[in-house]
Write a protein that holds these residues in place. Structure first.
Motif, PDB file in Angstrom:
ATOM      1  N   LEU A   1      -9.910  -4.989 -25.243  1.00  0.00           N
ATOM      2  CA  LEU A   1      -8.700  -4.031 -25.193  1.00  0.00           C
ATOM      3  C   LEU A   1      -8.630  -3.603 -23.845  1.00  0.00           C
ATOM      4  CD1 LEU A   1      -6.358  -2.258 -26.504  1.00  0.00           C
ATOM      5  CD2 LEU A   1      -8.157  -0.750 -27.178  1.00  0.00           C
ATOM      6  N   LEU A   2      -9.769  -2.881 -23.207  1.00  0.00           N
ATOM      7  CA  LEU A   2      -9.652  -2.321 -21.826  1.00  0.00           C
ATOM      8  C   LEU A   2      -9.242  -3.267 -20.859  1.00  0.00           C
ATOM      9  CD1 LEU A   2     -12.694   0.067 -22.054  1.00  0.00           C
ATOM     10  CD2 LEU A   2     -10.332   0.642 -22.302  1.00  0.00           C
ATOM     11  N   CYS A   3      -9.675  -4.449 -21.168  1.00  0.00           N
ATOM     12  CA  CYS A   3      -9.396  -5.613 -20.040  1.00  0.00           C
ATOM     13  C   CYS A   3      -7.839  -6.061 -20.156  1.00  0.00           C
ATOM     14  CB  CYS A   3     -10.153  -6.966 -20.308  1.00  0.00           C
ATOM     15  SG  CYS A   3      -9.808  -8.434 -19.650  1.00  0.00           S
ATOM     16  N   ALA A   4      -7.116  -6.050 -21.176  1.00  0.00           N
ATOM     17  CA  ALA A   4      -5.836  -6.367 -21.600  1.00  0.00           C
ATOM     18  C   ALA A   4      -5.112  -5.129 -20.706  1.00  0.00           C
ATOM     19  CB  ALA A   4      -5.474  -6.522 -22.846  1.00  0.00           C
ATOM     20  N   ILE A   5      -5.664  -3.816 -21.067  1.00  0.00           N
ATOM     21  CA  ILE A   5      -4.912  -2.774 -20.506  1.00  0.00           C
ATOM     22  C   ILE A   5      -4.798  -2.730 -19.036  1.00  0.00           C
ATOM     23  CG2 ILE A   5      -4.883  -0.337 -20.435  1.00  0.00           C
ATOM     24  CD1 ILE A   5      -5.983  -0.063 -23.255  1.00  0.00           C
ATOM     25  N   PHE A   6      -6.239  -2.941 -18.415  1.00  0.00           N
ATOM     26  CA  PHE A   6      -6.218  -3.076 -17.012  1.00  0.00           C
ATOM     27  C   PHE A   6      -5.469  -3.908 -16.211  1.00  0.00           C
ATOM     28  CE2 PHE A   6      -8.369  -5.057 -13.504  1.00  0.00           C
ATOM     29  CZ  PHE A   6      -8.307  -4.137 -12.491  1.00  0.00           C
ATOM     30  N   TRP A   7      -5.560  -5.367 -16.785  1.00  0.00           N
ATOM     31  CA  TRP A   7      -4.593  -6.185 -16.054  1.00  0.00           C
ATOM     32  C   TRP A   7      -3.069  -6.142 -16.455  1.00  0.00           C
ATOM     33  CZ3 TRP A   7      -6.452  -9.200 -12.456  1.00  0.00           C
ATOM     34  CH2 TRP A   7      -7.962  -9.414 -12.361  1.00  0.00           C
ATOM     35  N   THR A   8      -2.593  -5.541 -17.334  1.00  0.00           N
ATOM     36  CA  THR A   8      -0.985  -5.282 -17.821  1.00  0.00           C
ATOM     37  C   THR A   8      -0.797  -4.042 -16.899  1.00  0.00           C
ATOM     38  OG1 THR A   8      -1.306  -5.926 -20.187  1.00  0.00           O
ATOM     39  CG2 THR A   8       0.407  -4.351 -19.436  1.00  0.00           C
ATOM     40  N   PHE A   9      -1.660  -3.032 -16.788  1.00  0.00           N
ATOM     41  CA  PHE A   9      -1.218  -2.033 -15.833  1.00  0.00           C
ATOM     42  C   PHE A   9      -1.208  -2.303 -14.226  1.00  0.00           C
ATOM     43  CE2 PHE A   9      -3.023   1.458 -13.111  1.00  0.00           C
ATOM     44  CZ  PHE A   9      -1.897   2.472 -12.934  1.00  0.00           C
ATOM     45  N   LEU A  10      -2.180  -3.227 -14.141  1.00  0.00           N
ATOM     46  CA  LEU A  10      -2.176  -3.881 -12.535  1.00  0.00           C
ATOM     47  C   LEU A  10      -0.827  -4.714 -12.409  1.00  0.00           C
ATOM     48  CD1 LEU A  10      -3.935  -3.680 -10.247  1.00  0.00           C
ATOM     49  CD2 LEU A  10      -4.816  -5.948 -10.796  1.00  0.00           C
ATOM     50  N   ASP A  11      -0.574  -5.496 -13.482  1.00  0.00           N
ATOM     51  CA  ASP A  11       0.640  -6.053 -13.060  1.00  0.00           C
ATOM     52  C   ASP A  11       1.854  -5.121 -12.914  1.00  0.00           C
ATOM     53  OD1 ASP A  11      -0.527  -8.621 -13.297  1.00  0.00           O
ATOM     54  OD2 ASP A  11       0.244  -9.102 -15.370  1.00  0.00           O
ATOM     55  N   TYR A  12       2.194  -4.105 -13.836  1.00  0.00           N
ATOM     56  CA  TYR A  12       3.100  -3.171 -13.603  1.00  0.00           C
ATOM     57  C   TYR A  12       3.223  -2.374 -12.174  1.00  0.00           C
ATOM     58  CZ  TYR A  12       6.283   0.544 -14.858  1.00  0.00           C
ATOM     59  OH  TYR A  12       7.550   1.720 -14.670  1.00  0.00           O
ATOM     60  N   LEU A  13       1.967  -1.921 -11.865  1.00  0.00           N
ATOM     61  CA  LEU A  13       1.871  -1.340 -10.639  1.00  0.00           C
ATOM     62  C   LEU A  13       2.384  -2.209  -9.567  1.00  0.00           C
ATOM     63  CD1 LEU A  13       1.253   1.669 -10.160  1.00  0.00           C
ATOM     64  CD2 LEU A  13      -1.241   0.698  -9.531  1.00  0.00           C
ATOM     65  N   VAL A  14       1.802  -3.462  -9.412  1.00  0.00           N
ATOM     66  CA  VAL A  14       2.409  -4.478  -8.274  1.00  0.00           C
ATOM     67  C   VAL A  14       3.946  -4.534  -8.306  1.00  0.00           C
ATOM     68  CG1 VAL A  14       1.880  -6.260  -7.083  1.00  0.00           C
ATOM     69  CG2 VAL A  14       0.038  -5.265  -8.114  1.00  0.00           C
ATOM     70  N   LEU A  15       4.383  -4.842  -9.432  1.00  0.00           N
ATOM     71  CA  LEU A  15       5.761  -5.212 -10.100  1.00  0.00           C
ATOM     72  C   LEU A  15       6.708  -3.891  -9.221  1.00  0.00           C
ATOM     73  CD1 LEU A  15       5.809  -6.909 -13.289  1.00  0.00           C
ATOM     74  CD2 LEU A  15       6.288  -7.980 -10.953  1.00  0.00           C
ATOM     75  N   TRP A  16       6.253  -2.632  -9.829  1.00  0.00           N
ATOM     76  CA  TRP A  16       6.948  -1.608  -9.342  1.00  0.00           C
ATOM     77  C   TRP A  16       6.801  -1.472  -7.823  1.00  0.00           C
ATOM     78  CZ3 TRP A  16       4.801   3.178  -7.617  1.00  0.00           C
ATOM     79  CH2 TRP A  16       5.762   4.457  -7.663  1.00  0.00           C
ATOM     80  N   THR A  17       5.714  -1.186  -7.279  1.00  0.00           N
ATOM     81  CA  THR A  17       5.712  -0.970  -5.861  1.00  0.00           C
ATOM     82  C   THR A  17       6.465  -2.207  -4.920  1.00  0.00           C
ATOM     83  OG1 THR A  17       3.733  -2.039  -5.824  1.00  0.00           O
ATOM     84  CG2 THR A  17       3.514   0.370  -5.860  1.00  0.00           C
ATOM     85  N   SER A  18       6.524  -3.474  -5.560  1.00  0.00           N
ATOM     86  CA  SER A  18       7.099  -4.419  -4.733  1.00  0.00           C
ATOM     87  C   SER A  18       8.750  -4.555  -5.216  1.00  0.00           C
ATOM     88  CB  SER A  18       6.607  -5.707  -4.952  1.00  0.00           C
ATOM     89  OG  SER A  18       5.485  -5.836  -4.803  1.00  0.00           O
ATOM     90  N   GLY A  19       9.265  -3.742  -5.977  1.00  0.00           N
ATOM     91  CA  GLY A  19      10.635  -3.674  -6.302  1.00  0.00           C
ATOM     92  C   GLY A  19      10.965  -4.742  -7.110  1.00  0.00           C
TER      93      GLY A  19
ATOM     94  N   ARG B   1       0.766  -1.124  -0.165  1.00  0.00           N
ATOM     95  CA  ARG B   1      -0.163  -0.244   0.032  1.00  0.00           C
ATOM     96  C   ARG B   1       1.004   1.272   0.188  1.00  0.00           C
ATOM     97  NH1 ARG B   1      -5.239  -0.268   4.029  1.00  0.00           N
ATOM     98  NH2 ARG B   1      -5.681   1.503   2.749  1.00  0.00           N
ATOM     99  N   ARG B   2       1.339   1.660  -1.262  1.00  0.00           N
ATOM    100  CA  ARG B   2       2.144   2.797  -1.604  1.00  0.00           C
ATOM    101  C   ARG B   2       1.894   3.405  -2.689  1.00  0.00           C
ATOM    102  NH1 ARG B   2       8.279   0.987  -2.496  1.00  0.00           N
ATOM    103  NH2 ARG B   2       8.202   0.413  -0.266  1.00  0.00           N
ATOM    104  N   GLY B   3       1.818   4.865  -2.793  1.00  0.00           N
ATOM    105  CA  GLY B   3       1.598   5.530  -3.980  1.00  0.00           C
ATOM    106  C   GLY B   3       0.058   5.338  -4.313  1.00  0.00           C
ATOM    107  N   LEU B   4      -0.249   4.950  -5.759  1.00  0.00           N
ATOM    108  CA  LEU B   4      -1.371   4.580  -6.237  1.00  0.00           C
ATOM    109  C   LEU B   4      -2.170   3.633  -5.715  1.00  0.00           C
ATOM    110  CD1 LEU B   4      -3.756   5.622  -8.119  1.00  0.00           C
ATOM    111  CD2 LEU B   4      -2.767   4.201  -9.796  1.00  0.00           C
ATOM    112  N   LEU B   5      -1.407   2.542  -5.411  1.00  0.00           N
ATOM    113  CA  LEU B   5      -2.046   1.260  -4.615  1.00  0.00           C
ATOM    114  C   LEU B   5      -2.399   1.555  -3.142  1.00  0.00           C
ATOM    115  CD1 LEU B   5       0.336  -1.693  -5.770  1.00  0.00           C
ATOM    116  CD2 LEU B   5      -1.707  -0.691  -6.525  1.00  0.00           C
TER     117      LEU B   5
END
Length: 621
Positions: free
Chosen positions: A280-298, A238-242
């Protein structure tokens, strides 16, 4: 054996969260009903029972999202603060208070295990009880009772799965335990001087690693993740947007359910998901979610490296379901990896080779192992001996037989829309087995209507078949709480109301027991979907489909599905964009009872009139 008393109205097996809310709902609907809850533990709470708590145990849910609608968890009363993850002992006390408030304690029989349940030709269950622990169920003679209805509410975490490792019994001299034993044996992990081995990559394994590392500053924790499993859990920090887009918020806001392909969604959502825009929106949403969690977890690559690469999940969040966990620790878990306090291995255990050594499948050997903890999950089969044949109940009993059913179900997959198992843009190539039609190694999966009801119970005996007509199939057994979800309390309440209507034969079409063909089709379709999407679990894994599932159950019993009222747009915008919480579902039982009374009155008159029908449609959403 003591002669049984007259049949009780409802036997609830399990006095945890699901068992308590089923008993409360049934008793609220029928105050004079005879209800008994039995539990093998010595205290109320199920997974939150006093004897199953361990240091540091907390909910993934924050305060306000893990409580019942008709019994709020008041912050001042329990010493909580907004946004806090609830400690295990607080959840236990809350469930005890819930049982006292709704007069359930006198109906609870603890330290009691259901050994067998047999459905008689008269449609009444004969149940054999025994004391918990000891050979043959404990000391003393078994007890017997009869029940008109049974709700199995033991959930997913009642019987631990403990693997058999070569050399564990005859060579290993360290301490070995399952995560279920941490309440009484957590001291095994205190002040350890050597190594601690933790087997598993799930959230409980993360908890044990953290507990051992903080309790034994001089120990090194070895986290062993099987290559053949689903890999490490995703960890939501739970940091930033998450910090705003919490798991609880996403899974309880209806607009996000439009970005997830699942058969529980409405027909309008299916049309949207089948379109190019929806996919398209489904793929964008899950890709964005993946990247967001990967980034916040390092987990994203760095020039210097941070040692976290072995913890990077193998699968997209799209496939992981409730393996997407929350970082709810007092300090940063990942710092322990960076400091070398936790070492992650991807290997199997070949054998325990010496008094304090473990050989791994990758050729490595871990020595000086003082303690080993198996976070290896739970058994898929209920410990109760059911008669009739468990195959009629739709629950795993004989793995071979259930695997055959799984193979037959897998062959049906091509009959379903492709978008049910849409490929996330970031899905790695090594998770191709998720979509494999070969069910080898797949856990046996429940075959239950609405994830609760056996389809073929009426076939238990010739006499029951004879007395079961098209409008009155035998509906005396349900399995409650056999799912995974962040929205546990919302789903549990909906299941409890559905179960109450089901046991009272007050279900609306098409969920009524008589509509067997539509029930079979629903079960086949949703079991196939779960097989495709959540291959590693035998139970439904409800993430963004949790709210549609609650809507479905409420629609079955006729109560209002869209819970938010008012606003400039008549409430529809709030129902689409606002987070749903326990308070939105307050008074479900009373609402259902009012509608049932109105339906009876309308049937007696013959018609409700156009005005009454329009008002009823508006109330039911």
């Amino acid at each position: 054996m003591v002669a049984p008393a007259p049949p009780i109205d409802l036997l609830v097996i399990g006095a945890g969260l699901h068992g308590l809310v089923v008993a409360k709902t049934y008793a609220e609907s029928l105050p004079r009903a005879t209800i008994l809850l039995v539990d093998s533990a010595g205290s109320i709470g199920g997974v939150w029972a006093r004897e199953r708590l361990y240091p540091g145990l907390k909910t993934n849910n924050a305060v306000g999202s893990y409580e019942f609608s008709d019994f709020p968890m008041i912050l001042q009363r329990y010493g909580l603060r907004p946004g806090q993850h609830i400690p295990g002992h607080i959840v236990h006390q809350y469930l005890v208070d819930f049982a006292h408030h709704f007069d359930l304690v006198r109906r609870v029989k603890l330290n009691t295990k259901v050994k067998a349940a047999t459905l008689g030709d008269d449609g009444i269950w004969r149940v054999e009880l025994g004391q918990s622990g000891g050979e043959n169920g404990g000391d003393g003679e078994p007890q017997a009772l009869m029940a008109h209805n049974i709700a199995v509410a033991t959930g997913l975490t009642s019987e631990p799965h403990i693997p058999i490792y070569p050399g564990l019994q005859d060579k290993f001299r360290g301490r070995f335990l399952h995560s279920i034993d941490l309440n009484s044996r957590a001291h095994y992990l205190h002040n350890v001087k050597g190594n601690v081995l933790v087997v598993g990559g799930n959230k409980s394994a993360w908890d044990v690693c953290y507990m051992a590392a903080t309790a034994s500053p001089e120990a090194t924790i070895h986290m062993l993740i099987r290559p053949s499993g689903r890999g490490p859990s995703w960890m939501w920090r739970r940091r930033g947007l998450l910090n705003f887009l919490s798991i609880s918020r996403i899974t309880s806001t209806r607009i996000f359910t439009w970005l997830d392909p699942n058969p529980l969604a409405s027909s309008t959502q299916h049309i949207f998901m089948a379109s190019w825009l929806g996919r398209l929106l489904c793929a964008i949403f899950w890709t964005f979610l993946d990247y967001l969690v990967l980034w916040t977890s390092g987990y994203l690559p760095t020039k210097s490296g941070n040692g976290l690469e072995p913890l990077r999940p193998r699968l997209s969040t799209f496939w992981m379901g409730n393996s997407l966990s929350v970082h709810n620790y007092e300090t940063d878990w990942f710092d322990l990896v960076k400091q070398g306090r936790i070492i992650v291995h991807h290997a199997e255990i070949d054998a325990f080779t010496a008094s304090h050594a473990v050989r791994l499948s990758n050729g490595q050997q871990i020595g000086q192992v003082s303690a080993a903890v198996a976070c290896t999950g739970w058994k898929y089969t209920p410990s109760i001996r059911f008669s009739p044949d468990p195959a009629l109940l739709g629950v795993p009993a004989d793995s071979g037989r259930m695997e055959k059913k799984a193979a037959q179900t897998a062959s049906d997959r091509l009959q379903f829309p492709e978008y049910y198992c849409i490929n996330s843009a970031t899905r790695p190539s090594n998770d191709a087995h998720i979509l494999s039609k070969d069910p080898t190694g797949v856990p046996p999966r429940l075959q239950l209507y609405r994830f609760m009801a056996p389809l073929d119970l009426h076939l238990a005996s010739p006499r029951i078949r004879q007395h079961s007509n098209a409008n009155n199939k035998n509906s005396s057994l349900l399995f409650i709480g056999f799912y995974q979800s962040v929205q546990t309390t919302l789903v549990a309440q909906a299941q409890a109301l559905w179960a109450t209507a089901y046991f009272q034969r007050a279900m609306t079409s098409p969920a009524a027991p008589g509509n067997l063909q539509s029930r079979r089709e629903w079960t086949r379709k949703n079991t196939t979907y779960q097989q495709c999407r959540r291959r590693g679990s035998p139970f439904p894994d409800l993430v963004l489909d949790a709210l549609p599932y609650v809507d479905l159950l409420l629609g079955d019993v006729g109560v209002r599905r869209l819970r938010k009222r008012g606003g400039a747009c008549g409430g529809w915008w709030r129902n689409l964009t606002a987070q749903h919480g326990p308070g939105d579902y307050r008074g479900l039982v009373q609402e259902w009872q009012r509608l049932a009374v109105r339906d009876v009155a309308c049937n007696q008159v013959g018609e409700c009139g156009e005005e009454g029908e329009e008002r009823e449609k508006g109330e039911r959403g």
